[in-house]
Each structure stands twice: as structure tokens, then as C-alpha cells.
Design a protein around this motif. Sequence first.
Motif, short mmCIF file in Angstrom:
data_model
loop_
_atom_site.label_atom_id
_atom_site.label_comp_id
_atom_site.label_asym_id
_atom_site.label_seq_id
_atom_site.Cartn_x
_atom_site.Cartn_y
_atom_site.Cartn_z
N GLY A 242 3.87 6.38 2.76
CA GLY A 242 3.00 5.46 3.47
C GLY A 242 3.28 4.01 3.14
O GLY A 242 3.91 3.70 2.12
N ASN A 243 2.81 3.12 4.01
CA ASN A 243 2.90 1.69 3.72
C ASN A 243 1.85 1.33 2.67
O ASN A 243 0.73 1.85 2.70
CB ASN A 243 2.64 0.87 4.98
CG ASN A 243 3.74 1.03 6.02
OD1 ASN A 243 4.87 1.37 5.69
ND2 ASN A 243 3.41 0.80 7.28
N VAL A 244 2.22 0.46 1.76
CA VAL A 244 1.25 -0.02 0.77
C VAL A 244 1.60 -1.46 0.44
O VAL A 244 2.76 -1.79 0.16
CB VAL A 244 1.23 0.86 -0.50
CG1 VAL A 244 2.61 0.97 -1.13
CG2 VAL A 244 0.23 0.31 -1.50
N HIS A 245 0.61 -2.33 0.50
CA HIS A 245 0.81 -3.76 0.26
C HIS A 245 -0.20 -4.23 -0.77
O HIS A 245 -1.34 -3.77 -0.79
CB HIS A 245 0.63 -4.56 1.56
CG HIS A 245 1.35 -3.99 2.73
ND1 HIS A 245 0.81 -3.94 4.00
CD2 HIS A 245 2.57 -3.42 2.82
CE1 HIS A 245 1.65 -3.38 4.82
NE2 HIS A 245 2.73 -3.04 4.13
N HIS A 246 0.24 -5.16 -1.60
CA HIS A 246 -0.70 -5.87 -2.47
C HIS A 246 -0.53 -7.36 -2.19
O HIS A 246 0.54 -7.92 -2.45
CB HIS A 246 -0.47 -5.59 -3.95
CG HIS A 246 -1.39 -6.38 -4.82
ND1 HIS A 246 -2.72 -6.05 -5.00
CD2 HIS A 246 -1.20 -7.54 -5.52
CE1 HIS A 246 -3.30 -6.94 -5.78
NE2 HIS A 246 -2.39 -7.86 -6.11
N VAL A 247 -1.57 -7.96 -1.68
CA VAL A 247 -1.57 -9.39 -1.39
C VAL A 247 -2.59 -10.04 -2.33
O VAL A 247 -3.77 -9.71 -2.28
CB VAL A 247 -1.93 -9.68 0.08
CG1 VAL A 247 -1.96 -11.19 0.33
CG2 VAL A 247 -0.92 -9.00 1.01
N ALA A 248 -2.12 -10.92 -3.20
CA ALA A 248 -3.01 -11.57 -4.18
C ALA A 248 -4.07 -12.40 -3.47
O ALA A 248 -3.85 -12.92 -2.36
CB ALA A 248 -2.19 -12.45 -5.12
N PRO A 249 -5.23 -12.56 -4.09
CA PRO A 249 -6.33 -13.29 -3.45
C PRO A 249 -5.97 -14.73 -3.07
O PRO A 249 -6.50 -15.26 -2.08
CB PRO A 249 -7.44 -13.26 -4.50
CG PRO A 249 -7.13 -12.07 -5.36
CD PRO A 249 -5.64 -11.96 -5.37
N THR A 250 -5.08 -15.35 -3.83
CA THR A 250 -4.74 -16.75 -3.53
C THR A 250 -3.50 -16.87 -2.66
O THR A 250 -3.05 -17.99 -2.39
CB THR A 250 -4.52 -17.53 -4.83
OG1 THR A 250 -3.49 -16.91 -5.60
CG2 THR A 250 -5.80 -17.58 -5.66
N ALA A 251 -2.93 -15.76 -2.22
CA ALA A 251 -1.77 -15.81 -1.32
C ALA A 251 -2.24 -16.04 0.11
O ALA A 251 -3.39 -15.73 0.47
CB ALA A 251 -0.98 -14.52 -1.42
#
Length: 300
Positions: A242-251
Motif C-alpha cells: 500500500g501507499n504510505v506517506h508521512h508529511v511533517a506538520p510544518t511541511a
Amino acid sequence: MECLILGAGAGSRLMPLTARLPKPLLPLGPTTILGRLVDQVAPLGARRILCNLHHHAEAAEDYFARADLALPVVTRREDRLRGPAGAMLTFEDELTAADTVLVVSGDLYLGDGALAELVRRHHESGSDLSVLAVEVDDGSRFGVFRLDDGGRPTALDEKPAWAAGRRSWVSGGAYCLRPELLKRVPTEGLYDFGAHLIPELLAERAAVGLVPWLGRWDDLGTTDSYRRAVLDDLASRAPAGGNVHHVAPTARVHPSALLTGRVLVADDAVVGAGARLHDTVVLPGATVPDHTTVADGCVA
């Protein structure tokens, strides 16, 4: 037990990824390489982490002031690099007062349980020094153990040419030791576990034990190995395939950007309009321009 995580190295093989950050503070999912190690040390009985600093020490000190880690971290700057084993003198008073000393390279990606197994086996064996040992396909980049017929170490050769393309048991960059060994560390020059301390102890027939680890292990010394660890960490958080992304809160990721596969966008990074990212790491403060495609890469 006192635990020292080594954080002073320049990470030159990871340039330009380490141009603004020390290597242990490169992002790894919602934490950092060092943050993951702290999580793994926390259940082992240490009440804090000691960490030596040199390369981009200010950035590291700022990170520790803001980070919410599983254990408090006490930092101290090395005015000059002493080598991995020599770095123990940076916290000489704290380590010599401990019952057990755990030293962990700050650039390791370890499966859960590796450090717990090292500490447990060290206490059971009564060794002066116990070394996490891993088996690799090509030992020429590592400290390679020579073993007797019983699997006990007799010598350690640092980056030997004879191990090129040869499956070998090597030092995995984590050590558990009796604090009395700090008396052997010279106050001048570089002093390493693989090049100095371990060969010296083996030559004296001191009790050096290997703790084989067959689980996940990587030395995050290259861009490829670092990206591989990030993608592996992300994959562990999602269903297979599956697709999995982590985008930081300040990005900031533009709504028209397309992220597929496993993607990490770290603090203060910017992903522009129409950008396409696949299996990619975007480091803190980096920018992916509008309508740029990045696949299987790192953006610094």
C-alpha cells in the motif's frame, strides 16, 4: 546502565544530506535515526541517554531542546574527534560510575530487540566486552571477525580486502562493556572499537563475546542505505504494497502534488504544484519545485 549514542561524526558519505544536519538527526518516519534508537534503549533500564556532539552541534542541541523523546538526552561537545571508543572519555565520569556501559553508533537502523538481546547476553556471559555481530555478503567495508571452530572470535580485521564479496560476520556498531575498560582509552589521538579496543582485547585473550543478530540491521552510511531504511520504516506502518506517506506538520505539500508509494516529507520542506514523488525522502527545509518528478530519490 548508562547508554552513549555516538553523534559526533560528519557523515561525509551522506553529503549533501548531512550538509545542515548531523547524520543521527536525519528523519526516519515521525522521528529521527537517533530518536528510533532512543525508543529501543528506553525499556532496557537506562534513565537517560548520553550523546557526544561535534558536526553541526548547534543543530543537534536545538533538536534535543525541542524533541519529545522516550528518555532525556544529555549532550556534550567534543572539541576534537576522538574516535568511537575514544568518545567515551567525553562522559568519563558518568560511564565509569555505571555498572554497565552500552555504546551505540548513531547511524544504525536496527530491528526491535537487537539492543535488548545484546544487553541480556552480555549480562549472562560475564564478558568484558560484548559486540552485536551481523552477517553481511561483503565484509570489506566493515570490521570482520575471524572465528575459531567453536565460533568464538580470535581476531578482528578492519575493512580487509580478503573479505570482498565474501560472506562475513562483522561488528554491528553496538557494544556492551564493563566500565573498567575506559582505563584503556588513550587521552590523545583517535581510538576505535574495531581498529583498536577489540583487537587489543582479543590479542590478550580477554573475554570478548559476539551476540549474533539475524534481524533487521543497516549501517546508514550511504544515501541508498538511508533511503532504504526510511522506506522500510514507512512500509512497516502500512498494509503490504500500500501507499504510505508521512508529511511533517510544518511541511507544505501543494494540493495538486501526487505522492505514491512510500514518501517522507520532513519538517519545513516544500513540495510544489504538480510535483510527483514516488518512494522518495524530502529532507528538512528542502524544496521540490513545481512540476518536478522524483522517483527513488532523496531531496536535500
